[in-house]
Design an enzyme around this catalytic site. Sequence first.
Site, short mmCIF file in Angstrom:
data_model
loop_
_atom_site.label_atom_id
_atom_site.label_comp_id
_atom_site.label_asym_id
_atom_site.label_seq_id
_atom_site.Cartn_x
_atom_site.Cartn_y
_atom_site.Cartn_z
N ILE A 68 0.85 -1.19 0.00
CA ILE A 68 0.00 0.00 0.00
C ILE A 68 0.88 1.25 0.00
O ILE A 68 1.68 1.45 0.92
CB ILE A 68 -0.91 0.04 1.24
CG1 ILE A 68 -1.77 -1.23 1.30
CG2 ILE A 68 -1.77 1.28 1.24
CD1 ILE A 68 -2.71 -1.39 0.13
N ASP A 86 -23.54 27.49 -21.30
CA ASP A 86 -24.53 28.55 -21.38
C ASP A 86 -24.03 29.58 -22.41
O ASP A 86 -22.83 29.66 -22.69
CB ASP A 86 -24.68 29.19 -19.99
CG ASP A 86 -25.83 30.18 -19.94
OD1 ASP A 86 -26.77 30.04 -20.74
OD2 ASP A 86 -25.79 31.09 -19.10
N ASN A 97 8.36 4.81 1.07
CA ASN A 97 7.10 5.28 0.50
C ASN A 97 6.88 6.78 0.69
O ASN A 97 6.37 7.46 -0.20
CB ASN A 97 5.92 4.51 1.12
CG ASN A 97 5.79 3.11 0.57
OD1 ASN A 97 6.41 2.76 -0.44
ND2 ASN A 97 5.01 2.28 1.24
N ASP A 136 10.56 7.97 -1.86
CA ASP A 136 9.76 7.85 -3.08
C ASP A 136 8.75 8.99 -3.17
O ASP A 136 8.63 9.66 -4.18
CB ASP A 136 9.03 6.51 -3.08
CG ASP A 136 8.12 6.38 -4.30
OD1 ASP A 136 8.58 6.70 -5.40
OD2 ASP A 136 6.96 5.97 -4.14
#
Length: 917
Positions: free
Chosen positions: A284, A328, A752, A756
Amino acid sequence: MTKKWFTEQVDSTLSKMGTTVEQGLSAEEIADRQARYGNNELEEQDKKSAFELFLHQFKNPLIFILGIGAGVSFFTGHLIDAVAITVIIFINALIAFWQEFKAQKGMEALREMAAPVAQVRRDGEWVAVLAKELVPGDILKIHTGDILAADVRIIEANRLSIDEAALTGESEPVDKTVSVLADEHIGLGDQKNMGFMTTMVTSGTGLGVVTATGMKTEVGHIADMMANTEETKTPMQIRMDTIAKTLMAAALAVVAVICVFGLYQGMPWLEIINTGISLSVAAIPEGLPTVISIVLTMGSTRMVKSNALAKQLSAIETLGSTTVICSDKTGTLTQNQMQVMKAYDTSGRYWDVSGKGFSPEGEFKPVDHYTNVKNSPEMLLGLKIATLCNDAEYIQDAGRSTVRGNPTEGALIVAAAKAGLQQKQMFDSGDYTIVEKFPFDSERKMASVVVKTKDGKHFLALKGAPDVVLNHASGVMVDGETIALNQTTSDGNLALAISPAEKLVNLYDAAIQDFAHQALRTLAVGFRELSEADLSKDYTELESDVTVLGLFGIMDPPRPEVRDAVNSCYEAGVRTVMITGDHALTAAAIAREIGIIRCNDDLVVTGSELDDMSDEKLQEICPKVAVFARVTPEHKLRIVQAQQFNNEVAAMTGDGVNDAPALRRADIGVAMGITGTSVAKDSGDLILLDDNFSTIVKAVRQGRQIFDNLRKFIRQALTANVGEVSVILFAFLAMGPETVLPLTPLMILWINLVSDGLPALALGVEPEEKDLMERKPRKRNESFFGDHLGTRIILRGLALGGMSFLAFSWALGAGYSAAYAQTVAFATLIFAQLWHLFDSRTFTTLYRKNPFTNVYLLVAVVISSTLSLGVIYTSVGQLIFSTEALSAVHMVGIILASSLPTLAISYLKERTKIKFV
């Protein structure tokens, strides 16, 4: 009781409502009706409390997995891991909560638009009551400046005009009448004997009988649609859900494999649990939600500089996925400033009038002749007449030109200024004085004023509908001379006594038709010299025997930059569809001019045609329709739903209350920041600070760039995760029961979030790809992993993990300690990912990308490398992460070896052009 009160006579309406103008309702009847109909107010939506909204953020599958990981880490003694993951969870939840909390305001704004009090007749007396106490049947007094407190059937109108732009999209106030309308199928904009709750009275007075209150009103109907319109998930949200579920499935699958394999090998339960925790943390990308929010926030900041304010971060990326823009007309595609575009004098000469909006800069350009406008006596006098017979006021403040009053009348003043005639100077000099005014009304379709000149003479200045002015004329001016017209007695129409006059009238009629075909609103001007005896006459006598001078063709012109913007959308594969409350002829003319209608096969569909059309038929013709005209809020909602049924990603623009349901339903609602109502702004996802269509195109470009950069970031992040999982799996498979984990959970968290996550953030400011606006839009169901991105992530992740495991195995085999070997694997994976960053910058290969074009990336790599080296070489880092200092030779070897996977795979792709590599 019928809802189509506009088809009822006044007497019939009063009778059915059980009321009279003289008495109104009695106290007993009011009490009965209040009990029956309830308060005249909009029902409040049920909404989540702040606490409920906050809890709702934890339903995200990614958050759920991280929560399990934090719990397992805590119960197995990995307290630092547990705390780190928990902090990440709460940061992500708070960011999502704040975005959703700010969006819950649409209905509150709609309620605030209601009038606070109203004047009604009850028991024969005029009384002021709270607007919420109104009931059907009340007789309502209407004054200039009032906000209507309920829907009413107009029963008395004295030059009454009401601004219904927020409800119908009409760009100008609507002149009201008491006359019955026979057509039962007309839209709100054509119901000229009705008034609607929350609309504002711009001029005149009148009376109305209340026909509907509260949620039964037209604005109540819109409120009900808003409450029951489901807000669709953006493509970004759908893709993120897909990623979360994919990662959850992958994490569970990997942990399951480890558990089965560990039990088969006879490993201790504690070792299996530790390995499972490491793998779940590795699978994860903990920083993914946070980093995506940061990348979107940076994109949002850039978009604000381009006058686009994103209320919801997910909306930014959605723009890049847009396949159809439902826009519009008034104020978005056009300038929302009426302008004289063409002029015609009764000598048969035409002029094109240049300029922009209410700015006096511009000129009269002769068409097929060489006469300067100042050399045309009739046109010069016509401009004076148009300026004198005018209730608008031209204002210049701090270099900005505006008009106070009716925009069409303002356009005439500005046109005169372009010919050198200044309204203020004409009055301040004393050359002209207005003696008496006869304002415009919808029945006679004219307005006039009696003017006194400086030398004491008087004349009548008149403007109005061209056919009406001609019917009141006795002559036309040609080169300063009046040519007489004679009336026939056969049919009451004007005929010309002699051939030259007949020719002039034919030219005049042709000019009217020419202007009408160009969807120009046409006004004629004329004058009449007055004697002293004339001054005592009624205006009905004065407005006859006038001399016609010319015509003016007026419209709200397209913004100059819109045509290029529409064409840019077309080249990018994004269709532009005009959806407007205006008339079909006007809308189609604008659409052709700016390139929305590109060929004869492009359809123009009206609201009445939509009423007779099934949803299936609408879905079928949607791809062919360029303009939807004279539409209602229900129509707009149906159109957006039909586009989405056809798998389009629909953006919807709007500024009024009538746009709110469609803005909520669209994949991305774009509200106008200047002219938009608070209801529209609260219902939209993006606010245009300059109300300009070209800003949407800039935002689409930004959205596409952001999506590209998110894919680059996700590629980098998930490649790192695959590398982390694979290095552990390789060790587990190769070493069996005696497995020594190459990475600890805390090392994985560091990779992580810092080694990274930090450099990957720099991918959020990566310069755009050259073909950004040449690609076709992505399909709604296209995932982040499209175009073989998933394959590339797995291939490169395995290569990075394999290199890290080889380095780990070498260190163990060379007799170094387990901690030293883990540090080798840690360092190898960090630098392998940093090398991979340069390949993630492009969808081609790093050999085609200048490595120095993203300075932020270079800085981030340096910072990440320095911090990671600190983890390895400082005592604090060694204490927390259980690392050992590596020798300089080993570190240099690690940096070089870690480059091999990226350089080799990129070279293979460069040589073979294989897409999935």
